[in-house]
Design a protein around this motif. Structure first.
Motif, mmCIF file in Angstrom:
data_model
loop_
_atom_site.group_PDB
_atom_site.id
_atom_site.type_symbol
_atom_site.label_atom_id
_atom_site.label_comp_id
_atom_site.label_asym_id
_atom_site.label_seq_id
_atom_site.Cartn_x
_atom_site.Cartn_y
_atom_site.Cartn_z
ATOM 1 N N LEU A 258 0.497 -1.138 -0.004
ATOM 2 C CA LEU A 258 -0.142 -0.142 0.146
ATOM 3 C C LEU A 258 1.236 1.398 -0.447
ATOM 4 O O LEU A 258 2.001 1.048 0.921
ATOM 5 C CB LEU A 258 -1.099 -0.042 1.068
ATOM 6 C CG LEU A 258 -1.463 -1.272 1.324
ATOM 7 C CD1 LEU A 258 -2.853 -0.865 2.610
ATOM 8 C CD2 LEU A 258 -2.617 -1.300 0.376
ATOM 9 N N ARG A 259 0.330 2.301 -0.908
ATOM 10 C CA ARG A 259 0.711 3.953 -0.725
ATOM 11 C C ARG A 259 0.460 4.407 0.696
ATOM 12 O O ARG A 259 -0.735 5.295 0.689
ATOM 13 C CB ARG A 259 1.210 4.381 -1.609
ATOM 14 C CG ARG A 259 1.385 5.674 -2.363
ATOM 15 C CD ARG A 259 1.841 6.187 -3.933
ATOM 16 N NE ARG A 259 1.249 5.646 -3.890
ATOM 17 C CZ ARG A 259 0.468 7.398 -3.919
ATOM 18 N NH1 ARG A 259 0.736 8.631 -3.993
ATOM 19 N NH2 ARG A 259 -1.029 7.676 -4.763
ATOM 20 N N MET A 260 0.773 4.306 1.607
ATOM 21 C CA MET A 260 0.468 4.945 2.252
ATOM 22 C C MET A 260 0.592 6.684 2.813
ATOM 23 O O MET A 260 1.886 7.638 1.654
ATOM 24 C CB MET A 260 0.789 3.929 4.202
ATOM 25 C CG MET A 260 1.181 3.012 4.430
ATOM 26 S SD MET A 260 -0.182 2.460 4.001
ATOM 27 C CE MET A 260 -1.724 2.896 5.796
ATOM 28 N N HIS A 261 -0.211 7.259 3.397
ATOM 29 C CA HIS A 261 0.023 8.996 3.628
ATOM 30 C C HIS A 261 0.936 9.051 4.599
ATOM 31 O O HIS A 261 1.114 8.458 5.494
ATOM 32 C CB HIS A 261 -0.966 9.544 4.265
ATOM 33 C CG HIS A 261 -1.578 10.574 3.897
ATOM 34 N ND1 HIS A 261 -1.055 11.474 5.644
ATOM 35 C CD2 HIS A 261 -2.401 11.653 3.794
ATOM 36 C CE1 HIS A 261 -0.709 12.554 5.263
ATOM 37 N NE2 HIS A 261 -2.038 13.375 3.958
ATOM 38 N N PRO A 262 2.193 10.360 4.189
ATOM 39 C CA PRO A 262 3.183 10.097 4.819
ATOM 40 C C PRO A 262 2.609 10.243 6.428
ATOM 41 O O PRO A 262 3.700 10.393 7.251
ATOM 42 C CB PRO A 262 4.219 10.968 4.228
ATOM 43 C CG PRO A 262 3.087 11.912 3.357
ATOM 44 C CD PRO A 262 1.857 10.905 3.030
ATOM 45 N N GLU A 263 1.588 11.083 6.185
ATOM 46 C CA GLU A 263 1.988 12.117 8.040
ATOM 47 C C GLU A 263 0.348 10.903 8.751
ATOM 48 O O GLU A 263 0.100 11.644 9.769
ATOM 49 C CB GLU A 263 1.464 13.591 7.849
ATOM 50 C CG GLU A 263 2.963 13.711 7.527
ATOM 51 C CD GLU A 263 2.492 15.405 7.523
ATOM 52 O OE1 GLU A 263 0.945 16.408 7.243
ATOM 53 O OE2 GLU A 263 3.160 16.612 6.971
ATOM 54 N N GLY A 313 6.436 -1.692 5.263
ATOM 55 C CA GLY A 313 5.835 -0.993 5.185
ATOM 56 C C GLY A 313 4.164 -2.427 5.175
ATOM 57 O O GLY A 313 4.585 -2.709 6.148
ATOM 58 N N TYR A 314 3.012 -1.000 4.083
ATOM 59 C CA TYR A 314 2.196 -2.422 4.565
ATOM 60 C C TYR A 314 1.591 -2.860 3.909
ATOM 61 O O TYR A 314 2.122 -2.823 2.370
ATOM 62 C CB TYR A 314 0.797 -0.718 4.474
ATOM 63 C CG TYR A 314 0.587 -0.622 5.967
ATOM 64 C CD1 TYR A 314 -0.320 -0.983 7.358
ATOM 65 C CD2 TYR A 314 1.071 0.546 6.245
ATOM 66 C CE1 TYR A 314 -0.434 0.237 8.342
ATOM 67 C CE2 TYR A 314 1.108 0.839 7.457
ATOM 68 C CZ TYR A 314 0.381 0.820 8.286
ATOM 69 O OH TYR A 314 0.070 1.446 9.674
ATOM 70 N N PHE A 315 1.141 -4.246 3.918
ATOM 71 C CA PHE A 315 1.130 -5.218 2.493
ATOM 72 C C PHE A 315 -0.244 -6.041 3.331
ATOM 73 O O PHE A 315 -0.486 -6.609 3.975
ATOM 74 C CB PHE A 315 2.417 -6.564 2.931
ATOM 75 C CG PHE A 315 3.896 -5.844 2.518
ATOM 76 C CD1 PHE A 315 4.164 -5.880 1.330
ATOM 77 C CD2 PHE A 315 4.842 -4.971 3.784
ATOM 78 C CE1 PHE A 315 5.532 -5.059 1.143
ATOM 79 C CE2 PHE A 315 5.552 -4.731 3.704
ATOM 80 C CZ PHE A 315 6.491 -3.962 2.163
ATOM 81 N N ALA A 316 -0.762 -6.231 1.898
ATOM 82 C CA ALA A 316 -1.827 -7.261 1.782
ATOM 83 C C ALA A 316 -1.832 -8.449 1.112
ATOM 84 O O ALA A 316 -0.990 -8.453 -0.545
ATOM 85 C CB ALA A 316 -3.369 -6.496 0.886
ATOM 86 N N LEU A 317 -2.489 -8.847 1.381
ATOM 87 C CA LEU A 317 -1.669 -10.695 0.012
ATOM 88 C C LEU A 317 -3.651 -11.267 0.146
ATOM 89 O O LEU A 317 -4.806 -11.414 1.436
ATOM 90 C CB LEU A 317 -1.722 -11.885 2.075
ATOM 91 C CG LEU A 317 -1.341 -13.152 1.855
ATOM 92 C CD1 LEU A 317 -0.340 -13.065 0.175
ATOM 93 C CD2 LEU A 317 -0.955 -13.993 2.501
ATOM 94 N N PRO A 388 1.512 -2.599 -7.049
ATOM 95 C CA PRO A 388 1.002 -1.405 -6.807
ATOM 96 C C PRO A 388 -0.239 -1.689 -5.623
ATOM 97 O O PRO A 388 -0.901 -2.226 -6.327
ATOM 98 C CB PRO A 388 1.714 -0.331 -7.960
ATOM 99 C CG PRO A 388 1.615 -1.472 -8.680
ATOM 100 C CD PRO A 388 1.748 -3.029 -8.548
ATOM 101 N N GLY A 389 -0.250 -1.594 -4.264
ATOM 102 C CA GLY A 389 -1.773 -1.482 -4.034
ATOM 103 C C GLY A 389 -1.850 0.788 -3.151
ATOM 104 O O GLY A 389 -2.165 0.576 -2.145
ATOM 105 N N ASP A 390 -1.845 1.101 -5.008
ATOM 106 C CA ASP A 390 -3.086 2.294 -4.659
ATOM 107 C C ASP A 390 -3.969 2.481 -6.027
ATOM 108 O O ASP A 390 -4.362 3.259 -6.234
ATOM 109 C CB ASP A 390 -2.007 3.352 -4.643
ATOM 110 C CG ASP A 390 -0.958 3.383 -5.971
ATOM 111 O OD1 ASP A 390 -0.878 3.116 -6.919
ATOM 112 O OD2 ASP A 390 -0.034 4.736 -6.382
ATOM 113 N N THR A 391 -4.154 0.930 -6.897
ATOM 114 C CA THR A 391 -4.796 1.664 -7.910
ATOM 115 C C THR A 391 -5.542 0.334 -8.174
ATOM 116 O O THR A 391 -4.990 -1.232 -7.942
ATOM 117 C CB THR A 391 -3.968 1.198 -9.264
ATOM 118 O OG1 THR A 391 -4.475 1.743 -10.163
ATOM 119 C CG2 THR A 391 -2.560 0.377 -9.740
ATOM 120 N N SER A 392 -6.849 0.288 -9.143
ATOM 121 C CA SER A 392 -7.557 -0.958 -9.170
ATOM 122 C C SER A 392 -7.487 -1.630 -10.177
ATOM 123 O O SER A 392 -7.946 -3.040 -10.533
ATOM 124 C CB SER A 392 -9.849 0.181 -9.007
ATOM 125 O OG SER A 392 -9.511 1.041 -10.554
ATOM 126 N N ALA A 393 -6.529 -0.624 -11.008
ATOM 127 C CA ALA A 393 -5.852 -2.013 -11.960
ATOM 128 C C ALA A 393 -5.071 -3.569 -10.976
ATOM 129 O O ALA A 393 -5.017 -4.277 -12.842
ATOM 130 C CB ALA A 393 -4.697 -0.691 -12.734
#
Length: 675
Positions: A258-263, A313-317, A388-393
């Motif tokens: 996942l692409r996390m928000h920095p703050e 980071g954060y990872f989804a499986l 990449p975990g930031d897109t529905s693609a």
């Protein structure tokens, strides 16, 4: 008081199904202690299976049930708590709750029969119960255990374990292997079709085979093997057909970062939006100093599914095995198929998340499918890498149809096989499929191994095979001319002994060795030590010399000589019974071993395990089988070690599906109840 408790206990386990009368069930033990179970209904047979298997290995069955009931941590401490976390992380209990209603009434009746049998055995054998809160078991507990087991077989446990340990994503599809071989009528000299069921599983534990024969008046007559806690056979032979499984390695799971928000804590980007992760807690109880200590571990839910955080980071499986509840039902349906069309129909839903299937039948059909529940993926991404975990693609929601999987029916070459190698080398060269016709993102393996290369070399020499030829090839223990290990040991065999005088003697023996893993062979002994020292290494010439030097030093230190045959380094052992055994890693009939003490001597623990050979011709199939130890895991049983000598000598015991013959030759016939 005991029988009052028994009645209450059973009532808790019956649910909406009628109570089974054990007097309606016969357990027929043959001379080897193998259970042949007879009853009018499949559910009654399942009850008898639960009882008979519990007589032979109740402890291992309970280890599976503890996991299904989220109690592994209470019994096995920290390691068990890891299993309980995995079960909750993959959402196994929720899957059971949501999809149990999709299971057929026939299968639920079977499952309930098994549950009744296991609960009944527990009541009458309370001294064998591992944890007082384990029983009674319910159907949901069993189903949860199945989801857990299939997810682990798919490699999800390794990925999650690596993520929890702050490791980066790695290929989980690394296994020891199995063999499956089918020969059609036109490839044999006897007019029969042959099948080899030859999985390479651990000899003991939750993933070890149990041989059994199940027979009901509802059309069930199946001999084969299953894992502890299963109400149905996984592979074997019925009156009309049979099949074998091997593990396969397509791309069965996806890992997303996942692409996390920095703050903004626990917020991630998805299609330009900012979404907050849903926080969850796995509830665990861990046995410490004999006491169950409550603990919890945090994980998350994202749009992709269950998600973990580590230092990277954060990872989804995401994978298929925890999205479908019907795999165990599909195995049951496969056991009741009567012909190839029936069998393919039972496979068509692709409820089994993986496993190669190699098949033969009495009509002389042979069939192979590299089965897997594979998603239809966007071809623009590298699906074998972290995505990449930031897109529905990168999200998928559809699976490939059964017809889209690599498969063969009755190839002209007359044989099919798999030895954990690529599905595009499964038969004769003229019949093999073209890998380029399958989407790259399906991730099918393109590689071969020592077993598959050696097998094809042998088959090229054979026009037609007798049954003895078939057995000779199945029990072959010779490596091919060029080794196919992940570690390039060919570099070692290419070294010039004269250029390395300090290891000239070792290299000379190795390079003159016939590459047969025979227990009397000195070359095989040297190879075993060499393989152990080379494992996991990226070998160049400098390292090759160092590996041989280390191997020589170890042998000299322990034996005073390097001329040590394999039998001094490897034994087949259970309890007080110990005997030398042939076999090395990745020969067709392999053996893998682990330390027995402080020295180089090791005991086998995985490799050739349950072996079943079938010949399909007139009448019932002709069957032979063998187990590594025996039918029972209880040391006091006469069947704890009684197949070991035959196993070591590559001998098989005759088996049959003929009811009259089984009863006539029975060593014991009884009902599943207290004597």
């Amino acid at each position: 008081m005991k029988y009052l408790y028994f009645t209450v206990f059973l009532l808790l386990s019956i649910s909406s199904f009628a109570q089974i009368n054990p007097d309606n069930i016969d357990i027929v033990r043959d001379k080897w202690g193998v259970a042949h179970i007879y009853a009018e209904t499949d559910a009654e047979v399942a009850y008898g299976l639960a009882w008979a298997h519990s007589e032979d290995d109740f402890e291992t069955i309970q280890s599976t049930l503890l996991a299904g009931k989220l109690m592994a941590g209470r019994q096995f401490g920290k390691d068990g708590a890891g299993i309980d976390f995995f079960t909750q992380f993959i959402g196994a209990p929720e899957l059971v709750k949501d999809k149990k209603n999709e299971l057929s009434s026939e299968f639920l009746a079977l499952l309930n029969g098994y549950v009744q049998g296991i609960n009944s055995y527990a009541v009458y054998h309370q001294d064998e119960i591992l944890h007082r809160k384990l029983f009674p078991i319910a159907e949901d507990d069993m189903l949860t255990a199945f989801v857990l087991s299939l997810s682990a077989m798919s490699g999800a446990d390794k990925v999650i374990g690596d993520l929890v340990a702050n490791k980066k994503f790695n290929n989980p599809y690394v296994g020891i292997g199995s063999n499956a071989i089918a020969l059609s009528q036109n490839k044999t000299s006897t007019g029969e079709s042959f099948l080899a069921v030859n999985s390479h599983q651990p000899f003991e534990g939750p993933a070890s085979w149990y041989e059994v024969h199940l027979n009901s008046e509802e059309g069930w007559n199946m001999l084969g093997s299953l894992f502890p806690g299963s109400p149905t056979i996984f592979h074997g032979v019925n009156e009309n057909l049979g099949w074998a499984h091997t593990v396969n390695h397509p791309d069965k799971m996806d890992v997303y970062q996942l692409r996390m928000h920095p703050e903004k804590k626990d917020h991630y980007y998805f299609d330009g939006d900012l979404i907050q992760l849903e926080k969850k807690k796995a509830k665990l109880k861990v046995k410490l100093l004999g006491l169950p200590i409550p603990l919890s571990k945090t994980y998350y839910e994202s749009v992709y599914g269950p998600t973990l955080r580590n230092k990277h980071g954060y990872f989804a499986l995401v994978f298929a095995a925890n999205q479908d509840l019907k795999a165990i039902q599909q195995w049951y349906e496969m056991t009741k198929a009567s012909n190839l069309d029936d069998f393919k129909k039972s496979l068509s839903g692709i409820h089994l998340p993986d496993f190669n299937i190699v098949y033969a039948d009495k009509d002389h059909n042979i069939f192979y499918v590299c089965n897997a529940k594979l998603p239809k993926r966007n071809s623009n991404f590298m699906w074998n890498k972290v995505l990449p975990g930031d897109t529905s693609a990168t999200i998928w929601n559809k699976f490939h149809d059964f017809s889209e999987l690599p498969q063969y029916t009755n190839p002209v070459s007359g044989y099919l096989f798999n030895m954990n190698n690529t599905p595009f080398n499964a038969t004769g060269k003229i019949d093999n499929l073209d890998s380029l016709k399958y989407p790259r993102e399906m991730g099918y393996s393109l590689s071969d191994n020592n077993r598959s290369v050696r097998f094809q070399n042998l088959m090229r020499q054979e026009e037609k095979l007798s049954y003895n030829d078939f057995k000779r090839i199945k029990f072959d223990i010779q490596y091919p001319k060029e080794f196919q290990f992940e570690e390039d040991v060919n570099i070692i065999f290419a070294l010039n002994p004269k250029e390395h005088p300090e290891i000239e003697d070792y290299l000379t023996i190795l390079q003159k060795w016939d590459r047969k893993a025979e227990k009397k062979s000195i070359g095989a002994g040297l190879m075993k030590v060499l393989i152990n020292n080379a494992k996991g290494k990226d070998i160049d010439e400098k390292l090759a010399v160092e590996i041989v030097e280390k191997s020589k030093s170890q042998l000299l230190e322990e034996f005073g000589t390097i001329e040590v045959p394999l039998e001094k380094l490897q034994v087949h052992k259970r309890g007080e019974v110990e005997m030398p055994i042939d076999g090395l890693p990745d020969v067709i009939a392999p053996m893998y071993s682990k330390k027995l003490g402080d020295g180089l001597k090791e005991k086998t623990y995985v490799g050739e395990s349950y072996i079943l050979l079938a010949r399909f011709g007139e009448g019932l199939p002709k069957l032979e089988s063998i187990m590594p130890y025996g039918a029972s895991s209880k040391p006091e049983s006469p069947h704890y070690t009684d197949q070991m000598e035959m196993f070591v000598n590559k001998e098989l015991k005759p088996m049959t599906l003929d009811k009259e013959e089984i009863y006539e030759n029975a060593a014991r016939i009884y009902h599943p109840q207290v004597e």
